[in-house]
Design a protein around this motif. Structure first.
Motif, PDB file in Angstrom:
ATOM      1  N   GLN A  54       0.813  -1.216   0.000  1.00 16.70           N
ATOM      2  CA  GLN A  54       0.000   0.000   0.000  1.00 16.70           C
ATOM      3  C   GLN A  54       0.844   1.262   0.000  1.00 16.70           C
ATOM      4  N   LEU A  55       2.097   1.163   0.461  1.00 14.14           N
ATOM      5  CA  LEU A  55       2.954   2.341   0.487  1.00 14.14           C
ATOM      6  C   LEU A  55       3.179   2.915  -0.905  1.00 14.14           C
ATOM      7  N   THR A  56       3.157   2.050  -1.929  1.00 16.97           N
ATOM      8  CA  THR A  56       3.365   2.519  -3.298  1.00 16.97           C
ATOM      9  C   THR A  56       2.095   2.500  -4.133  1.00 16.97           C
ATOM     10  N   PHE A  57       1.103   1.726  -3.721  1.00 18.49           N
ATOM     11  CA  PHE A  57      -0.113   1.610  -4.523  1.00 18.49           C
ATOM     12  C   PHE A  57      -0.920   2.905  -4.534  1.00 18.49           C
ATOM     13  N   GLU A  58      -0.868   3.672  -3.460  1.00 25.46           N
ATOM     14  CA  GLU A  58      -1.630   4.924  -3.434  1.00 25.46           C
ATOM     15  C   GLU A  58      -1.137   5.859  -4.531  1.00 25.46           C
ATOM     16  N   ASN A  59       0.176   5.942  -4.705  1.00 25.76           N
ATOM     17  CA  ASN A  59       0.726   6.800  -5.758  1.00 25.76           C
ATOM     18  C   ASN A  59       0.369   6.264  -7.134  1.00 25.76           C
ATOM     19  N   ARG A  60       0.318   4.931  -7.277  1.00 20.62           N
ATOM     20  CA  ARG A  60      -0.026   4.371  -8.578  1.00 20.62           C
ATOM     21  C   ARG A  60      -1.457   4.703  -8.970  1.00 20.62           C
ATOM     22  N   ARG A  61      -2.345   4.751  -8.005  1.00 19.05           N
ATOM     23  CA  ARG A  61      -3.733   5.119  -8.314  1.00 19.05           C
ATOM     24  C   ARG A  61      -3.812   6.554  -8.850  1.00 19.05           C
ATOM     25  N   LYS A  62      -3.007   7.431  -8.279  1.00 18.96           N
ATOM     26  CA  LYS A  62      -2.979   8.808  -8.778  1.00 18.96           C
ATOM     27  C   LYS A  62      -2.408   8.852 -10.196  1.00 18.96           C
ATOM     28  N   ILE A  63      -1.399   8.016 -10.441  1.00 13.70           N
ATOM     29  CA  ILE A  63      -0.818   7.982 -11.784  1.00 13.70           C
ATOM     30  C   ILE A  63      -1.835   7.477 -12.794  1.00 13.70           C
ATOM     31  N   ILE A  64      -2.654   6.517 -12.405  1.00 13.79           N
ATOM     32  CA  ILE A  64      -3.682   6.004 -13.321  1.00 13.79           C
ATOM     33  C   ILE A  64      -4.674   7.107 -13.672  1.00 13.79           C
ATOM     34  N   ASP A  65      -5.031   7.929 -12.687  1.00 14.46           N
ATOM     35  CA  ASP A  65      -5.943   9.046 -12.971  1.00 14.46           C
ATOM     36  C   ASP A  65      -5.317   9.994 -13.994  1.00 14.46           C
ATOM     37  N   LEU A  66      -4.009  10.217 -13.877  1.00 14.58           N
ATOM     38  CA  LEU A  66      -3.333  11.084 -14.847  1.00 14.58           C
ATOM     39  C   LEU A  66      -3.339  10.449 -16.232  1.00 14.58           C
ATOM     40  N   TYR A  67      -3.068   9.151 -16.298  1.00 15.69           N
ATOM     41  CA  TYR A  67      -3.102   8.444 -17.583  1.00 15.69           C
ATOM     42  C   TYR A  67      -4.494   8.510 -18.211  1.00 15.69           C
ATOM     43  N   GLN A  68      -5.507   8.330 -17.366  1.00 13.89           N
ATOM     44  CA  GLN A  68      -6.873   8.348 -17.879  1.00 13.89           C
ATOM     45  C   GLN A  68      -7.248   9.732 -18.393  1.00 13.89           C
ATOM     46  N   GLY A  69      -6.868  10.778 -17.651  1.00 16.18           N
ATOM     47  CA  GLY A  69      -7.152  12.137 -18.105  1.00 16.18           C
ATOM     48  C   GLY A  69      -6.457  12.457 -19.424  1.00 16.18           C
ATOM     49  N   ARG A  70      -5.207  12.013 -19.568  1.00 21.17           N
ATOM     50  CA  ARG A  70      -4.478  12.244 -20.827  1.00 21.17           C
ATOM     51  C   ARG A  70      -5.128  11.489 -21.975  1.00 21.17           C
ATOM     52  N   LYS A  71      -5.561  10.261 -21.722  1.00 22.30           N
ATOM     53  CA  LYS A  71      -6.208   9.470 -22.768  1.00 22.30           C
ATOM     54  C   LYS A  71      -7.520  10.117 -23.209  1.00 22.30           C
ATOM     55  N   GLU A  72      -8.320  10.561 -22.263  1.00 22.48           N
ATOM     56  CA  GLU A  72      -9.595  11.186 -22.616  1.00 22.48           C
ATOM     57  C   GLU A  72      -9.383  12.491 -23.382  1.00 22.48           C
ATOM     58  N   PHE A  73      -8.363  13.271 -22.989  1.00 24.04           N
ATOM     59  CA  PHE A  73      -8.067  14.510 -23.712  1.00 24.04           C
ATOM     60  C   PHE A  73      -7.669  14.216 -25.157  1.00 24.04           C
ATOM     61  N   LEU A  74      -6.800  13.228 -25.362  1.00 21.98           N
ATOM     62  CA  LEU A  74      -6.362  12.892 -26.712  1.00 21.98           C
ATOM     63  C   LEU A  74      -7.501  12.297 -27.538  1.00 21.98           C
ATOM     64  N   GLU A  75      -8.423  11.611 -26.894  1.00 19.71           N
ATOM     65  CA  GLU A  75      -9.576  11.092 -27.630  1.00 19.71           C
ATOM     66  C   GLU A  75     -10.441  12.229 -28.163  1.00 19.71           C
ATOM     67  N   ARG A  76     -10.612  13.268 -27.348  1.00 20.80           N
ATOM     68  CA  ARG A  76     -11.367  14.436 -27.824  1.00 20.80           C
ATOM     69  C   ARG A  76     -10.620  15.140 -28.952  1.00 20.80           C
ATOM     70  N   GLU A  77      -9.307  15.296 -28.803  1.00 23.03           N
ATOM     71  CA  GLU A  77      -8.514  15.922 -29.853  1.00 23.03           C
ATOM     72  C   GLU A  77      -8.519  15.078 -31.135  1.00 23.03           C
ATOM     73  N   TYR A  78      -8.508  13.769 -30.982  1.00 23.11           N
ATOM     74  CA  TYR A  78      -8.529  12.875 -32.141  1.00 23.11           C
ATOM     75  C   TYR A  78      -9.859  13.025 -32.896  1.00 23.11           C
ATOM     76  N   THR A  79     -10.950  13.093 -32.154  1.00 19.64           N
ATOM     77  CA  THR A  79     -12.260  13.263 -32.800  1.00 19.64           C
ATOM     78  C   THR A  79     -12.333  14.586 -33.539  1.00 19.64           C
ATOM     79  N   ALA A  80     -11.833  15.669 -32.907  1.00 18.35           N
ATOM     80  CA  ALA A  80     -11.860  16.978 -33.557  1.00 18.35           C
ATOM     81  C   ALA A  80     -10.973  16.989 -34.803  1.00 18.35           C
ATOM     82  N   ALA A  81      -9.781  16.392 -34.720  1.00 20.40           N
ATOM     83  CA  ALA A  81      -8.891  16.353 -35.892  1.00 20.40           C
ATOM     84  C   ALA A  81      -9.484  15.512 -37.012  1.00 20.40           C
TER      85      ALA A  81
END
Length: 362
Positions: A166-193
């Motif tokens: 758990q000492l490292t898993f909490e940080n990994r959960r935050k990293i997943i949120d960052l990955y998910q936000g980046r993926k969703e942003f690029l999906e919107r940009e991909y649709t617009a392009a």
């Protein structure tokens, strides 16, 4: 006046005079120690042994993406971290609650301060975690119930592993949120392009065919050649048709989807649109892969320890050593009796000088 001198050999007459009282005290100590030692419950100890692993090698992100291998961690910081977790009150309260040790130790109902402290003190007195001379961690737990002792020792190892992860898993959960936000942003940009690319294709008639410019140039040359031939022949109707076809190939208002005016105007713009679309598409694929890898890594727990030996119910008690209790009690009682009668003889001798050998009076 010369002072008296005393020696150990001189104690024998004293002991001989008080032999019945000394024998009675020793016999009483023997009986009491035997009764007490037989009344004491048998205590069994179970031991689990494990090695902590290097936390860098147990990172699921590295194992999934880089194919990393688990490595045993003999570093001082790894050992200290695991021992600190094992000695923490958080782990103790978790084990006490899981095995209902309040009732087992008969300290009272959980939630009462005195009962909680009593259970915690009893648990700590029965539990030890040490770093042995082979750089391994030993977890020892002792109890009257040998099966419970083994279960608690194994549960402590599992809890240490879980807390360590758990000492490292909490940080990994935050990293997943960052990955998910980046993926969703690029999906919107991909649709617009993509929408912008489709609109440009419809507007300029450029659909990415490799021979578009070659086809357009050849068609214009051929149509213009036929136009000149028709004009030279004096065929006005045929010339008008070729003139109209030529206007469609060269002018946007001519009606042709693919025409020279739109092609020249849209070439640079579509090249930029294609480049942007390809860039976003590549970044989106990478973002999706990173998100899926991180999600897979966080969903699977990799043990942060390597268990060498699980705890098993002991086949032999650890304590009490009954013969040692009896022998110690008898020896201590005999020694105290000798000291007591010696002091008493000295005291009586000081009061009755000249009668050092007088018999004890009752």
């Amino acid at each position: 006046m010369s002072s008296r001198s005393y020696s150990l050999l001189g104690l024998w007459p004293v002991i001989n005079r008080w032999k019945y009282l000394v024998a009675a005290a020793v016999a009483l100590a023997l009986i009491i120690s035997v009764v007490v030692s037989l009344a004491l419950p048998n205590i069994y100890k179970s031991t689990a042994v494990f090695y902590p692993t290097n936390p860098n090698t147990t990172d699921p992100d590295r194992i999934v993406s880089d194919g990393g291998k688990l490595e045993l961690g003999g570093r001082a910081e790894d050992l200290d971290r695991v021992i600190t977790i094992g000695e923490s009150q958080t782990l103790a309260e978790l084990i006490i609650k899981r095995f209902d040790l309040h009732e087992h130790y008969k300290t009272g109902a959980a939630g009462d301060d005195a009962a909680d402290q009593g259970a915690l003190d009893e648990f700590n007195s029965n539990f030890t975690i040490v770093h042995n001379d082979r750089d391994a961690i030993e977890v020892n737990f002792q109890d009257r119930d040998k099966v419970l002792a083994a279960k608690v020792a194994n549960a402590i190892v599992q809890a240490i592993d879980s807390i360590n992860q758990q000492l490292t898993f909490e940080n990994r959960r935050k990293i997943i949120d960052l990955y998910q936000g980046r993926k969703e942003f690029l999906e919107r940009e991909y649709t617009a392009a993509h929408d912008s690319l489709l609109a440009g294709r419809r507007r300029y008639g450029i659909y990415g065919m490799e021979n578009e410019s070659r086809y357009l140039g050849r068609a214009i040359i051929e149509t213009e050649t036929k136009l000149r031939q028709a004009e030279g022949e004096g065929n006005s109707s045929k010339a008008a048709g070729y003139r109209k076809a030529l206007r469609g190939l060269t002018q946007a208002e001519g009606g042709n989807v693919l025409n020279l005016e739109n092609y020249v105007k849209g070439t640079d713009r579509m090249a930029t649109a294609y480049a942007r679309f390809a860039d976003i598409q590549g970044r989106l694929i990478g973002a999706r892969n990173a998100y899926e890898t991180a999600k897979l890594a966080i969903s699977g727990k990799i043990s942060s320890i390597y268990v060498v030996q699980k705890a098993f119910p002991a086949t032999k008690k650890t304590k009490p050593v009954r013969w040692l209790i009896v022998v110690s009690s008898v020896v201590v009682t005999l020694a105290l009796s000798i000291i007591l009668i010696t002091l008493l003889e000295l005291y009586r001798g000081n009061l009755s000088v000249g009668r050092p050998g007088s018999e004890p009076q009752f």
